[in-house]
Design a protein around this motif. Structure first.
Motif, PDB file in Angstrom:
ATOM      1  N   SER A  30       3.489  -8.635  -6.125  1.00 31.98           N
ATOM      2  CA  SER A  30       4.770  -8.947  -5.815  1.00 31.98           C
ATOM      3  C   SER A  30       4.786  -9.503  -4.356  1.00 31.98           C
ATOM      4  CB  SER A  30       5.824  -7.732  -6.141  1.00 31.98           C
ATOM      5  OG  SER A  30       5.678  -6.873  -4.946  1.00 31.98           O
ATOM      6  N   LEU A  31       5.864 -10.267  -4.316  1.00 28.09           N
ATOM      7  CA  LEU A  31       6.089 -10.737  -2.665  1.00 28.09           C
ATOM      8  C   LEU A  31       5.937  -9.515  -1.701  1.00 28.09           C
ATOM      9  CD1 LEU A  31       8.334 -13.709  -3.237  1.00 28.09           C
ATOM     10  CD2 LEU A  31       6.009 -13.964  -2.888  1.00 28.09           C
ATOM     11  N   GLU A  32       6.511  -8.387  -2.097  1.00 31.74           N
ATOM     12  CA  GLU A  32       6.657  -7.319  -1.421  1.00 31.74           C
ATOM     13  C   GLU A  32       5.155  -6.414  -1.168  1.00 31.74           C
ATOM     14  OE1 GLU A  32       8.612  -7.429  -4.244  1.00 31.74           O
ATOM     15  OE2 GLU A  32      10.514  -8.265  -2.997  1.00 31.74           O
ATOM     16  N   THR A  33       4.421  -6.692  -2.081  1.00 32.81           N
ATOM     17  CA  THR A  33       2.911  -6.146  -1.835  1.00 32.81           C
ATOM     18  C   THR A  33       1.635  -7.248  -1.281  1.00 32.81           C
ATOM     19  OG1 THR A  33       2.471  -6.468  -4.215  1.00 32.81           O
ATOM     20  CG2 THR A  33       3.484  -4.453  -3.449  1.00 32.81           C
ATOM     21  N   LEU A  34       2.177  -8.308  -0.693  1.00 33.46           N
ATOM     22  CA  LEU A  34       1.395  -9.378  -0.331  1.00 33.46           C
ATOM     23  C   LEU A  34       0.470  -9.033   0.788  1.00 33.46           C
ATOM     24  CD1 LEU A  34       3.002 -12.634   0.189  1.00 33.46           C
ATOM     25  CD2 LEU A  34       1.616 -12.020  -1.981  1.00 33.46           C
ATOM     26  N   ASP A  35      -0.772  -9.085   0.654  1.00 37.26           N
ATOM     27  CA  ASP A  35      -1.661  -8.707   1.693  1.00 37.26           C
ATOM     28  C   ASP A  35      -1.612  -9.646   2.996  1.00 37.26           C
ATOM     29  OD1 ASP A  35      -3.999  -8.120   3.473  1.00 37.26           O
ATOM     30  OD2 ASP A  35      -5.476  -8.091   2.032  1.00 37.26           O
ATOM     31  N   LEU A  36      -0.639  -9.179   3.901  1.00 44.48           N
ATOM     32  CA  LEU A  36      -0.112 -10.014   4.926  1.00 44.48           C
ATOM     33  C   LEU A  36      -1.349 -10.532   5.871  1.00 44.48           C
ATOM     34  CD1 LEU A  36       3.569  -8.902   5.564  1.00 44.48           C
ATOM     35  CD2 LEU A  36       2.742 -10.892   4.407  1.00 44.48           C
ATOM     36  N   ARG A  37      -2.263  -9.572   6.093  1.00 42.42           N
ATOM     37  CA  ARG A  37      -3.361  -9.493   7.063  1.00 42.42           C
ATOM     38  C   ARG A  37      -4.335 -10.984   6.369  1.00 42.42           C
ATOM     39  NH1 ARG A  37      -8.111  -5.628   8.538  1.00 42.42           N
ATOM     40  NH2 ARG A  37      -8.976  -7.077  10.364  1.00 42.42           N
ATOM     41  N   ARG A  38      -4.528 -10.676   4.905  1.00 42.10           N
ATOM     42  CA  ARG A  38      -5.299 -11.743   4.381  1.00 42.10           C
ATOM     43  C   ARG A  38      -4.633 -13.052   4.856  1.00 42.10           C
ATOM     44  NH1 ARG A  38      -6.648 -11.360  -2.093  1.00 42.10           N
ATOM     45  NH2 ARG A  38      -5.656 -13.534  -2.256  1.00 42.10           N
ATOM     46  N   THR A  39      -3.439 -13.282   4.268  1.00 44.20           N
ATOM     47  CA  THR A  39      -2.654 -14.531   4.334  1.00 44.20           C
ATOM     48  C   THR A  39      -2.874 -15.186   5.894  1.00 44.20           C
ATOM     49  OG1 THR A  39      -1.186 -13.674   2.681  1.00 44.20           O
ATOM     50  CG2 THR A  39      -0.335 -15.487   4.074  1.00 44.20           C
ATOM     51  N   GLN A  93      -2.469 -14.737  -4.655  1.00 41.81           N
ATOM     52  CA  GLN A  93      -2.019 -13.392  -4.605  1.00 41.81           C
ATOM     53  C   GLN A  93      -1.169 -13.127  -5.745  1.00 41.81           C
ATOM     54  OE1 GLN A  93      -1.689 -10.848  -1.172  1.00 41.81           O
ATOM     55  NE2 GLN A  93      -2.390 -12.802   0.331  1.00 41.81           N
ATOM     56  N   THR A  94      -0.019 -13.947  -5.866  1.00 41.89           N
ATOM     57  CA  THR A  94       1.100 -13.592  -6.991  1.00 41.89           C
ATOM     58  C   THR A  94       0.789 -14.007  -8.146  1.00 41.89           C
ATOM     59  OG1 THR A  94       2.168 -15.736  -6.215  1.00 41.89           O
ATOM     60  CG2 THR A  94       2.839 -13.720  -5.158  1.00 41.89           C
ATOM     61  N   ALA A  95       0.228 -15.299  -8.588  1.00 46.31           N
ATOM     62  CA  ALA A  95      -0.145 -15.642  -9.846  1.00 46.31           C
ATOM     63  C   ALA A  95      -0.991 -14.991 -10.517  1.00 46.31           C
ATOM     64  CB  ALA A  95      -0.246 -17.260  -9.906  1.00 46.31           C
ATOM     65  N   VAL A  96      -2.319 -15.077  -9.568  1.00 46.49           N
ATOM     66  CA  VAL A  96      -3.633 -14.721 -10.101  1.00 46.49           C
ATOM     67  C   VAL A  96      -3.835 -13.227 -10.152  1.00 46.49           C
ATOM     68  CG1 VAL A  96      -6.191 -14.934  -9.826  1.00 46.49           C
ATOM     69  CG2 VAL A  96      -4.723 -17.025  -9.555  1.00 46.49           C
ATOM     70  N   GLU A  97      -3.642 -12.496  -9.014  1.00 46.82           N
ATOM     71  CA  GLU A  97      -3.854 -11.042  -8.793  1.00 46.82           C
ATOM     72  C   GLU A  97      -2.559 -10.410  -9.282  1.00 46.82           C
ATOM     73  OE1 GLU A  97      -4.732 -10.690  -4.517  1.00 46.82           O
ATOM     74  OE2 GLU A  97      -6.547 -11.625  -4.915  1.00 46.82           O
ATOM     75  N   GLY A  98      -1.617 -11.036  -9.552  1.00 45.27           N
ATOM     76  CA  GLY A  98      -0.398 -10.340 -10.077  1.00 45.27           C
ATOM     77  C   GLY A  98       0.524  -9.388  -9.215  1.00 45.27           C
TER      78      GLY A  98
END
Length: 103
Positions: free
Chosen positions: A61-70, A54-59
């Motif tokens: 930020s940690l604040e916009t992570l898809d937490l449900r997916r994680t 999510q951070t390196a490939v999709e660009g």
């Protein structure tokens, strides 16, 4: 006393004896509770992999992570890759082919 520089901080030193003690401790935990250890390590690896993608490939930020997916990746990692595969490969296969899982 052998030591090496941590790749995270050039000023932090770790001694090899403390690294060896950590590895021995992890091995003891894995031997004592193999299913729980496997499920936990699989959950940690799949969580880290999803955050990395999510951070390196999709660009993101940690604040916009898809937490449900994680969370789904974490549950899959611990559930299937940890518990499920342990029972499949170490229990079911052992019954089908005795001695197949012996080291």
């Amino acid at each position: 006393n052998a030591s090496f520089l941590s790749p995270l901080s050039p000023t932090t030193m770790f001694s090899l004896p403390s690294l060896s003690a950590t590895i021995r401790s992890l091995n003891a935990m894995a031997a004592a509770r193999p299913v729980a250890f496997g499920a936990t390590s699989a959950a940690v690896k799949t969580t880290a992999a999803d955050v990395l993608v999510q951070t390196a490939v999709e660009g993101r930020s940690l604040e916009t992570l898809d937490l449900r997916r994680t969370a789904v990746f974490t549950l899959f990692g611990g559930g299937w890759m940890g518990f499920g595969q342990y029972y499949l490969y170490c229990r079911l296969f052992e019954r089908l082919v005795p001695g197949a899982t012996a080291l």
